[in-house]
Design an enzyme around this catalytic site. Structure first.
Site, PDB file in Angstrom:
ATOM      1  N   HIS A   1       0.850  -1.672  -0.234  1.00 53.53           N
ATOM      2  CA  HIS A   1      -0.233   0.176  -0.389  1.00 53.53           C
ATOM      3  C   HIS A   1       0.960   1.456  -0.113  1.00 53.53           C
ATOM      4  O   HIS A   1       0.449   2.012  -0.525  1.00 53.53           O
ATOM      5  CB  HIS A   1      -0.936   0.104   1.331  1.00 53.53           C
ATOM      6  CG  HIS A   1      -2.085   1.672   1.251  1.00 53.53           C
ATOM      7  ND1 HIS A   1      -3.403   1.027   0.879  1.00 53.53           N
ATOM      8  CD2 HIS A   1      -1.897   2.725   1.713  1.00 53.53           C
ATOM      9  CE1 HIS A   1      -3.668   2.786   1.436  1.00 53.53           C
ATOM     10  NE2 HIS A   1      -2.838   2.952   1.727  1.00 53.53           N
ATOM     11  N   GLU A   2       1.541   1.461   0.812  1.00 47.49           N
ATOM     12  CA  GLU A   2       2.559   2.527   1.027  1.00 47.49           C
ATOM     13  C   GLU A   2       3.609   2.880   0.004  1.00 47.49           C
ATOM     14  O   GLU A   2       4.377   3.552  -0.471  1.00 47.49           O
ATOM     15  CB  GLU A   2       3.753   2.521   2.592  1.00 47.49           C
ATOM     16  CG  GLU A   2       2.478   2.340   3.410  1.00 47.49           C
ATOM     17  CD  GLU A   2       1.769   3.498   3.358  1.00 47.49           C
ATOM     18  OE1 GLU A   2       2.185   4.662   2.726  1.00 47.49           O
ATOM     19  OE2 GLU A   2      -0.009   3.585   3.729  1.00 47.49           O
TER      20      GLU A   2
ATOM     21  N   HIS B   1       1.836   4.203  -2.304  1.00 43.58           N
ATOM     22  CA  HIS B   1       1.936   6.018  -2.800  1.00 43.58           C
ATOM     23  C   HIS B   1       3.209   6.838  -2.969  1.00 43.58           C
ATOM     24  O   HIS B   1       3.453   7.240  -3.948  1.00 43.58           O
ATOM     25  CB  HIS B   1       1.896   6.479  -1.419  1.00 43.58           C
ATOM     26  CG  HIS B   1       0.227   6.164  -0.910  1.00 43.58           C
ATOM     27  ND1 HIS B   1      -0.830   6.981  -1.139  1.00 43.58           N
ATOM     28  CD2 HIS B   1      -0.375   6.065   0.231  1.00 43.58           C
ATOM     29  CE1 HIS B   1      -1.607   6.966  -0.247  1.00 43.58           C
ATOM     30  NE2 HIS B   1      -1.664   6.220   0.383  1.00 43.58           N
TER      31      HIS B   1
ATOM     32  N   HIS C   1       3.496   7.001  -6.415  1.00 45.98           N
ATOM     33  CA  HIS C   1       2.397   7.287  -7.217  1.00 45.98           C
ATOM     34  C   HIS C   1       3.692   8.912  -7.107  1.00 45.98           C
ATOM     35  O   HIS C   1       3.824   9.864  -7.846  1.00 45.98           O
ATOM     36  CB  HIS C   1       1.518   7.962  -6.254  1.00 45.98           C
ATOM     37  CG  HIS C   1       0.452   8.655  -7.054  1.00 45.98           C
ATOM     38  ND1 HIS C   1      -0.571   9.664  -6.120  1.00 45.98           N
ATOM     39  CD2 HIS C   1       0.613   9.871  -7.706  1.00 45.98           C
ATOM     40  CE1 HIS C   1      -1.238  10.199  -7.269  1.00 45.98           C
ATOM     41  NE2 HIS C   1      -0.800  10.579  -7.955  1.00 45.98           N
TER      42      HIS C   1
END
Length: 673
Positions: free
Chosen positions: A466-467, A470, A473
């Site tokens: 998940h991190e 990010h 991104h």
């Protein structure tokens, strides 16, 4: 002043070891002064205001201050101290005042307005149009149209809010650090896996204590409430976890919650909005509180029957197994895990040997390489702020630098709980040079022990992915202007890149790349992979209800004018429709709800669920074409990961997907339809 100079380091990375705590305040003063000078130059420019000399100049003003603020506040979360927290309390009002000096500057606003009023004749690119709209609205939404008396009032509110949010976070951290459960009788540890036991012994030893120590840090707390057979001890640590900053002591956050909510509402009213939620949601995909409430309510209708059925099953199971008449919150993780083992014959202790941290991280790197053509190379000549941190060069297939990546994975005293991605330097293009970003992932995973490496629970595996989503991104950002780069997107869009990455953790093809036994190198057995997929919906109704309850609490605080006499009563009221477990009188979630009272999620907690609709819909597209399909990955990189906030997110999503998202994929994945 170290932050006013070009860093004489590889890739201009932050020279952490050269930064002295005692020099931060002077650096802040100097960087604020330099930024003020750059703003004055824009105002005093006698040429007709245009996009370049006004809007572009403003976006690039204060870069040294941005870099300093990123560094300081990132470290205040990851490696803080009492002294650093004192400095934070002192410099936060300076930054608020400086920010207000800009947005409330009449002369500057008039220049922006001149450019804005002739925008249709300027022949701007989509990105430039977005930036111009963002700058103009940013000023209006921060008081540019107010009279002098109102502007002064806004300044006072913003200064108070900045300090209150900091204090809120400091109190939660202090309460987390102030608790420990010291156990000397080994019989009390019955049920606890060997790895968690060893970690607790290691922690006790580091504190010069005999026996075992457990804390409220997640890698210590979660195994305890999941596996310890002693119900009274589970109750003790669970209540301690739930009463953080709700103990009528010096770290109590009840008044801070009331003050933050009141001031946010006053601020929104001052700016002409009905509520803080109305103010926030104007700049979100959801647009207004009614749409958010309706979104949460629709999901609640679909999830609640499933959640109640699951809860009834869990209650019956606990009664049959241990004669428990009423399930309490401290029973939740324990009996959920037992039921999961019974149903799927699968528990984290079986899985953990296949999820050695280094292997999982390399797996995330390999997946990013297959999808987006980037490689990660660990390097040892980039300065870091703690010995636990690892540093990487991220390179494209031609060996050009894409980003610098910092990975910081283990809990320690000066680090707040949770997991997050952040940036030390934004990506932007200036003078023809594409400046590459410096991105960090910070987590609190199970640390290695004397006999075992760091072995992750499956939940920690999905957190890492998940991190890392990010992180991608931020790393793959490719925009001209710093304020539109990377994760600078609508808040209910920002979770799409992170949540979509979690999907690869459930795919046999992806697991084969990294889920290997840390001792034998054996790839995770197919039956375990099948069970991971099969159990991915386990108690999904209850999990959905829990997430919805947080979103509803957030909207209750921020959706309309409030008089909150009692924080606990207010919270109970908001949770009324989503309650499964009996209330615990000593506990209150709001006083440690850092997402909305310290972080940026106020009126935005719903965005986790909102982004799940996007991520399920987007991943269904990958599944349709192949989870490593280059064409789909390239589109996702081009329209989602690299574009930042340069265009409305729904337009970007449609360019990637060819259509707007529908909730069917999420409901199907969650087993709710």
């Amino acid at each position: 002043m170290i932050f006013l100079e070009n860093f004489n380091t590889k890739y201009q990375t932050t020279p952490f070891s050269l930064i002295k705590l005692s020099e931060y305040k002077d650096n802040f003063k100097a960087c604020i002064e330099k930024a003020k000078t750059e703003i004055d130059e824009i105002i005093q420019n006698t040429e007709e205001p245009n996009f370049e000399n006004c809007i572009t100049a403003l976006d690039f003003a204060g870069q040294e201050l941005d870099r300093l603020s990123s560094t300081f506040f990132n470290l205040n979360s990851a490696e803080t101290s009492d002294e650093m927290q004192k400095i934070a309390q002192e410099v936060s009002p300076w930054l608020t005042e400086f920010s207000n000096d800009i947005t409330l500057n009449e002369d500057l606003f008039q220049k922006i307005k001149i450019v804005y009023d002739k925008k249709d004749s300027l022949n701007l690119t989509t990105e430039q149009q977005t930036l111009l709209n963002k700058k103009y609205k940013g000023f209006v939404r921060n008081g540019a149209l107010l009279n002098e008396e109102q502007k002064q009032k806004l300044r006072e509110i913003d200064t108070q809010l900045a300090k209150l949010k900091l204090t809120f976070g400091e109190n939660v951290l202090a309460e987390t650090n102030n608790y420990q459960l010291h156990i000397t009788n080994e019989a009390d540890l019955k049920g606890l896996p060997e790895g968690a036991k060893e970690a607790a012994a290691h922690l006790a030893e580091s504190k010069n204590l005999e026996g075992w120590v457990f804390t409220l840090d997640f890698p210590s707390y979660l195994p305890f409430v999941t596996y310890i057979d002693n119900r009274e001890l589970r109750k003790e640590i669970s209540i301690a976890y739930g009463k953080k900053a709700f103990q009528n002591n010096e770290f109590d956050n009840q008044q801070n919650v009331k003050d933050i909510v009141r001031l946010r509402h006053e601020r929104a009213n001052l700016l002409g909005y009905k509520s803080h939620a109305d103010f926030v949601l104007e700049e979100r995909m959801a647009k207004n509180p009614e749409k958010v409430k309706s979104f949460l309510h629709d999901l609640l209708e679909k999830a609640k029957p499933a959640a109640e059925k699951e809860f009834a099953e869990l209650t019956t199971f606990a009664k049959e197994l241990d004669g428990i008449d009423h399930l309490e919150k401290w029973d939740s993780a324990y009996y959920s895990e037992k039921l999961k083992q019974k149903k799927f014959n699968l528990d984290d202790e079986k899985l953990k040997p296949y999820f050695k941290l280094e292997n999982v991280l390399n797996g995330a790197f390999t997946i990013a390489e297959k999808l987006y053509g980037i490689t990660f190379k660990e390097v040892f000549d980039i300065d870091k702020y703690h010995e636990d941190v690892k540093t990487y060069e991220v390179l494209d297939f031609e060996n050009n630098l894409v980003a610098v990546f910092y990975a910081d994975f283990f809990p320690r005293k000066g680090k707040r709980n949770g997991a997050w991605m952040t940036s030390y330097k934004s990506q932007y293009i200036k003078n023809g040079i594409n400046e590459r970003p410096h991105i960090s992932n910070v987590c609190n995973f199970t640390p290695p022990t004397k006999t075992k490496p760091s072995l992750l629970t499956f939940n920690e595996v999905t957190t890492l992915f998940h991190e890392f989503g990010h992180g991608l991104h931020g790393m793959l950002a490719n925009t001209t202007y710093p304020s539109l780069s990377g994760t600078s997107v609508y808040w209910d869009f920002v979770e799409l890149p992170s949540q979509i990455m979690e999907n690869w953790c459930y795919q046999p093809e992806a697991l084969a790349l990294f889920a290997k036994h840390y001792e034998t190198g054996e790839i995770i057995p197919q039956e375990y992979v099948d069970k991971i997929k099969e159990s991915s919906n386990f108690l999904e109704g209850m999990a959905t209800l829990r997430q919805l309850s947080f979103g509803m609490l957030d909207m209750a605080y921020h959706g309309k004018a409030q008089t909150i006499d009692d924080v606990k009563d207010f919270e109970e009221n908001a949770f009324e429709n989503t309650k499964l477990y009996p209330d615990v009188a000593e506990n209150c979630m709001s006083t440690s709800f850092s997402h909305i009272f310290q972080g940026g999620y106020s009126s935005g907690y719903y965005s986790y669920k909102w982004a799940e609709v996007l991520d399920a819909d987007a991943f269904a597209y990958f599944e349709e074409k192949g989870i490593f399909n280059k064409e789909i990955a390239t589109k996702f990189k081009e329209y989602v990961l690299s574009k930042g906030g340069t265009e409305h997110p729904m337009e970007l999503y449609k360019k990637f997907r060819g259509q707007e998202p529908t909730p069917e994929a999420l409901l199907k994945r969650a087993g709710l339809i």
